[in-house]
Design an enzyme around this catalytic site. Structure first.
Site, PDB file in Angstrom:
ATOM      1  N   ALA A 183       1.466  -8.783  19.213  1.00 47.13           N
ATOM      2  CA  ALA A 183       2.517  -9.209  18.117  1.00 47.13           C
ATOM      3  C   ALA A 183       3.902  -9.085  18.854  1.00 47.13           C
ATOM      4  CB  ALA A 183       2.400  -8.345  16.936  1.00 47.13           C
TER       5      ALA A 183
ATOM      6  N   ASN B 111      -2.792 -12.327  16.513  1.00 41.44           N
ATOM      7  CA  ASN B 111      -3.533 -11.343  16.568  1.00 41.44           C
ATOM      8  C   ASN B 111      -4.197 -11.352  18.112  1.00 41.44           C
ATOM      9  OD1 ASN B 111      -5.965  -9.476  16.194  1.00 41.44           O
ATOM     10  ND2 ASN B 111      -5.534  -9.572  13.900  1.00 41.44           N
TER      11      ASN B 111
ATOM     12  N   HIS C 103       0.833  -1.258  -0.007  1.00 40.06           N
ATOM     13  CA  HIS C 103      -0.033  -0.013   0.055  1.00 40.06           C
ATOM     14  C   HIS C 103       0.868   1.348  -0.110  1.00 40.06           C
ATOM     15  CE1 HIS C 103      -3.655  -2.596   1.650  1.00 40.06           C
ATOM     16  NE2 HIS C 103      -3.449  -2.629   0.529  1.00 40.06           N
TER      17      HIS C 103
HETATM   18  C1  BJW Z   1      -2.938  -6.227  16.541  1.00 36.60           C
HETATM   19  C2  BJW Z   1      -2.294  -5.471  17.809  1.00 36.60           C
HETATM   20  C3  BJW Z   1      -1.071  -6.067  18.525  1.00 36.60           C
HETATM   21  C4  BJW Z   1      -4.313  -4.862  17.112  1.00 36.60           C
HETATM   22  N1  BJW Z   1      -0.574  -7.147  17.660  1.00 36.60           N
HETATM   23  N2  BJW Z   1      -2.280  -7.590  16.183  1.00 36.60           N
HETATM   24  C5  BJW Z   1     -16.046  -4.893  -1.739  1.00 36.60           C
HETATM   25  C6  BJW Z   1     -15.553  -6.209  -1.843  1.00 36.60           C
HETATM   26  C7  BJW Z   1     -14.245  -6.312  -1.993  1.00 36.60           C
HETATM   27  C8  BJW Z   1     -13.321  -5.260  -2.186  1.00 36.60           C
HETATM   28  C9  BJW Z   1     -13.829  -4.110  -2.501  1.00 36.60           C
HETATM   29  C10 BJW Z   1     -15.366  -3.653  -2.059  1.00 36.60           C
HETATM   30  N3  BJW Z   1     -15.573  -2.671  -2.459  1.00 36.60           N
HETATM   31  C11 BJW Z   1     -14.344  -1.939  -2.735  1.00 36.60           C
HETATM   32  C12 BJW Z   1     -13.435  -3.196  -2.510  1.00 36.60           C
HETATM   33  C13 BJW Z   1     -11.909  -2.571  -2.857  1.00 36.60           C
HETATM   34  C14 BJW Z   1     -11.237  -2.153  -1.735  1.00 36.60           C
HETATM   35  C15 BJW Z   1     -11.504  -2.799  -0.534  1.00 36.60           C
HETATM   36  O1  BJW Z   1     -11.127  -3.680  -0.003  1.00 36.60           O
HETATM   37  N4  BJW Z   1     -12.423  -2.513   0.312  1.00 36.60           N
HETATM   38  C16 BJW Z   1     -12.902  -3.008   1.463  1.00 36.60           C
HETATM   39  C17 BJW Z   1     -12.710  -2.112   2.684  1.00 36.60           C
HETATM   40  C18 BJW Z   1     -14.199  -3.492   1.270  1.00 36.60           C
HETATM   41  N5  BJW Z   1      -9.981  -2.228  -2.147  1.00 36.60           N
HETATM   42  C19 BJW Z   1      -9.183  -1.431  -3.002  1.00 36.60           C
HETATM   43  O2  BJW Z   1      -9.851  -0.196  -3.410  1.00 36.60           O
HETATM   44  C20 BJW Z   1      -7.901  -1.591  -3.120  1.00 36.60           C
HETATM   45  N6  BJW Z   1      -7.719  -1.425  -4.683  1.00 36.60           N
HETATM   46  C21 BJW Z   1      -8.289  -2.282  -5.597  1.00 36.60           C
HETATM   47  O3  BJW Z   1      -9.035  -3.171  -5.288  1.00 36.60           O
HETATM   48  O4  BJW Z   1      -7.869  -1.796  -6.941  1.00 36.60           O
HETATM   49  C22 BJW Z   1      -8.799  -2.234  -7.801  1.00 36.60           C
HETATM   50  C23 BJW Z   1      -9.921  -1.369  -7.962  1.00 36.60           C
HETATM   51  C24 BJW Z   1      -9.510  -0.314  -9.075  1.00 36.60           C
HETATM   52  C25 BJW Z   1     -10.757   0.626  -9.315  1.00 36.60           C
HETATM   53  C26 BJW Z   1     -11.841   0.328  -8.439  1.00 36.60           C
HETATM   54  C27 BJW Z   1     -12.068  -0.495  -7.361  1.00 36.60           C
HETATM   55  C28 BJW Z   1     -11.064  -1.622  -7.371  1.00 36.60           C
HETATM   56  C29 BJW Z   1      -6.961  -0.709  -2.632  1.00 36.60           C
HETATM   57  C30 BJW Z   1      -6.798  -0.744  -1.061  1.00 36.60           C
HETATM   58  C31 BJW Z   1      -6.033   0.290  -0.523  1.00 36.60           C
HETATM   59  C32 BJW Z   1      -6.020   0.311   1.026  1.00 36.60           C
HETATM   60  N7  BJW Z   1      -5.453   1.331   1.562  1.00 36.60           N
HETATM   61  C33 BJW Z   1      -5.463   1.580   2.970  1.00 36.60           C
HETATM   62  C34 BJW Z   1      -5.008   3.009   3.188  1.00 36.60           C
HETATM   63  C35 BJW Z   1      -3.605   3.226   2.765  1.00 36.60           C
HETATM   64  C36 BJW Z   1      -3.111   4.704   3.056  1.00 36.60           C
HETATM   65  C37 BJW Z   1      -3.127   4.915   4.410  1.00 36.60           C
HETATM   66  O5  BJW Z   1      -2.423   4.358   5.318  1.00 36.60           O
HETATM   67  O6  BJW Z   1      -3.882   6.014   4.810  1.00 36.60           O
HETATM   68  O7  BJW Z   1      -4.559   0.627   3.455  1.00 36.60           O
HETATM   69  S1  BJW Z   1      -6.837   1.345   3.677  1.00 36.60           S
HETATM   70  C38 BJW Z   1      -6.158   0.365   5.280  1.00 36.60           C
HETATM   71  O8  BJW Z   1      -6.624  -0.618   5.327  1.00 36.60           O
HETATM   72  C39 BJW Z   1      -4.586   0.615   4.807  1.00 36.60           C
HETATM   73  C40 BJW Z   1      -4.125  -0.589   5.411  1.00 36.60           C
HETATM   74  O9  BJW Z   1      -3.043  -1.301   4.828  1.00 36.60           O
HETATM   75  C41 BJW Z   1      -5.444  -1.549   5.020  1.00 36.60           C
HETATM   76  C42 BJW Z   1      -5.571  -3.022   5.826  1.00 36.60           C
HETATM   77  O10 BJW Z   1      -5.717  -2.583   7.205  1.00 36.60           O
HETATM   78  P1  BJW Z   1      -4.976  -3.586   8.483  1.00 36.60           P
HETATM   79  O11 BJW Z   1      -3.708  -3.378   8.126  1.00 36.60           O
HETATM   80  O12 BJW Z   1      -5.580  -4.996   8.176  1.00 36.60           O
HETATM   81  O13 BJW Z   1      -5.418  -2.741   9.632  1.00 36.60           O
HETATM   82  P2  BJW Z   1      -6.930  -2.800  10.498  1.00 36.60           P
HETATM   83  O14 BJW Z   1      -7.024  -1.650  11.400  1.00 36.60           O
HETATM   84  O15 BJW Z   1      -7.942  -3.172   9.768  1.00 36.60           O
HETATM   85  O16 BJW Z   1      -6.599  -4.238  11.497  1.00 36.60           O
HETATM   86  C43 BJW Z   1      -5.479  -4.176  12.373  1.00 36.60           C
HETATM   87  C44 BJW Z   1      -5.487  -5.640  13.164  1.00 36.60           C
HETATM   88  O17 BJW Z   1      -4.591  -5.732  14.335  1.00 36.60           O
HETATM   89  C45 BJW Z   1      -6.921  -5.811  13.879  1.00 36.60           C
HETATM   90  O18 BJW Z   1      -7.224  -7.384  13.551  1.00 36.60           O
HETATM   91  C46 BJW Z   1      -6.468  -5.972  15.396  1.00 36.60           C
HETATM   92  O19 BJW Z   1      -7.140  -6.843  16.091  1.00 36.60           O
HETATM   93  C47 BJW Z   1      -5.079  -6.181  15.144  1.00 36.60           C
HETATM   94  N8  BJW Z   1      -4.058  -5.537  16.211  1.00 36.60           N
HETATM   95  N9  BJW Z   1      -3.335  -4.671  18.161  1.00 36.60           N
HETATM   96  C48 BJW Z   1      -1.192  -7.702  16.700  1.00 36.60           C
HETATM   97  N10 BJW Z   1      -0.580  -5.469  19.351  1.00 36.60           N
END
Ligand code: BJW
Ligand code: ZN
Length: 256
Positions: free
Chosen positions: A240, A222, A120
């Site tokens: 972690a 997690n 990302h």
């Molecule tokens: C611990 C802890 C400790 C706490 N130890 N653990 C419907 C269905 C499927 C897909 C889609 C849909 N509608 C839209 C989409 C596509 C969309 C998507 O997936 N959306 C979903 C939300 C539904 N995806 C996209 O748009 C992607 N692109 C794409 O698909 O391109 C094709 C396309 C083109 C044109 C149109 C449509 C599609 C791009 C996705 C980009 C994501 N970007 C972000 C922001 C980055 C910039 C920024 O930082 O601001 O990336 S979103 C955000 O979420 C960030 C993260 O990398 C990402 C994942 O989050 P993550 O890392 O899992 O964090 P959390 O907070 O969710 O979870 C934390 C975890 O840690 C929890 O489980 C806790 O329990 C745990 N935890 N303490 C260990 N101490």
């Protein structure tokens, strides 16, 4: 009581190709807020559609650039935690290790991991919104953290377009080669450690399932239990920064 570390530690000790797949939770103990989570989730306080999409940037560039500068400052002032350090140390313990992260921070690199695949993007890679030119120095000097500070994005020297954060927003494609390499490594590994991710954001969320389908084992690390009913999927429930050093100790105690 069953020893939940026993199988994961054995798998790690015997693995040839390991993928560590991380999300925001791996940086939580460094003080970096996660996205989704009742207490520290960024999206509890901020609306994703107003901050993490190209439309949001066009609609209010000062809000979005200011918010990313606030987050970049938090990361600048943070330190890698015990999980980042254990992951970096793991590279010397297994024949092949690939770190794939969804995170836009550089805490894996600062802990000593090399060749990290950033699915990302990165907070440290600003580029022109219009012509794509890279401006690694465009980000401001670290300031006092302030989530609401509005800041005008700098302008491109080539086309005077606005400089944007070098991260992947919703609706944008992931960097093609990075994504391809991550998928290849996941499909060829023996063991994938999925650490601190909610697994909700596509297409990154497919990576653990891809590894499982290709015959690898997957260990979810997690504090929240992750669905691990699949054969060869295991949970180590905890933070972690506590689980990773313990897993390494169990897998490699006795070896130099
Ligand atoms: C611990 C802890 C400790 C706490 N130890 N653990 C419907 C269905 C499927 C897909 C889609 C849909 N509608 C839209 C989409 C596509 C969309 C998507 O997936 N959306 C979903 C939300 C539904 N995806 C996209 O748009 C992607 N692109 C794409 O698909 O391109 C094709 C396309 C083109 C044109 C149109 C449509 C599609 C791009 C996705 C980009 C994501 N970007 C972000 C922001 C980055 C910039 C920024 O930082 O601001 O990336 S979103 C955000 O979420 C960030 C993260 O990398 C990402 C994942 O989050 P993550 O890392 O899992 O964090 P959390 O907070 O969710 O979870 C934390 C975890 O840690 C929890 O489980 C806790 O329990 C745990 N935890 N303490 C260990 N101490
Ligand atoms: Zn430009």
């Amino acid at each position: 009581m069953t020893d939940t570390y026993h199988i994961p530690a054995q798998l790690l000790a015997n693995a040839n190709r390991v993928v560590v797949f991380t999300g925001a939770g791996v940086s939580a103990e460094s003080g970096i807020p996660t996205f989704r989570g009742r207490l520290s989730g960024l999206w509890e306080r901020f609306e994703p559609s107003q901050l993490a999409t190209p439309d949001a940037f066009m609609a209010d560039p000062e809000l979005v650039w200011g918010w990313y500068e606030w987050r970049r400052t938090l990361v600048c002032n943070a330190k890698p935690n015990a999980a980042h350090i254990a992951i970096a140390e793991l590279a010397a313990r297994v024949p092949r290790l690939t770190v794939v992260t969804q995170n836009v921070d550089d805490l894996h690199e600062r802990a000593g991991s090399a060749g990290v695949l950033h699915l990302h993007g990165s907070l440290n890679a600003p580029r022109c919104f219009d012509c794509g030119a890279s401006f690694p120095d465009a980000a401001m000097k670290p300031q006092e953290p302030d989530a609401g500070r509005r800041l005008a994005p700098p302008r491109c020297q080539h086309c005077s377009g606005m400089i944007r954060p070098g991260v992947v927003w919703f609706g944008e494609s992931l960097p093609e080669q990075v994504f391809a390499r991550a998928f290849e490594e996941a499909s060829q590994c023996d063991l994938l450690l999925s650490i601190g991710t909610s697994g909700l954001v596509q297409p990154a969320a497919q990576i653990p399932a891809l590894a499982l389908a290709a015959g690898a084992s997957v260990v979810h690390i997690n504090p929240e239990n992750v669905d691990s009913r699949m054969q060869n999927a295991y949970n180590l429930t905890g933070a972690a920064g506590e689980v990773m050093p313990e897993l390494l100790r169990r897998a490699f105690s006795g070896s130099p």
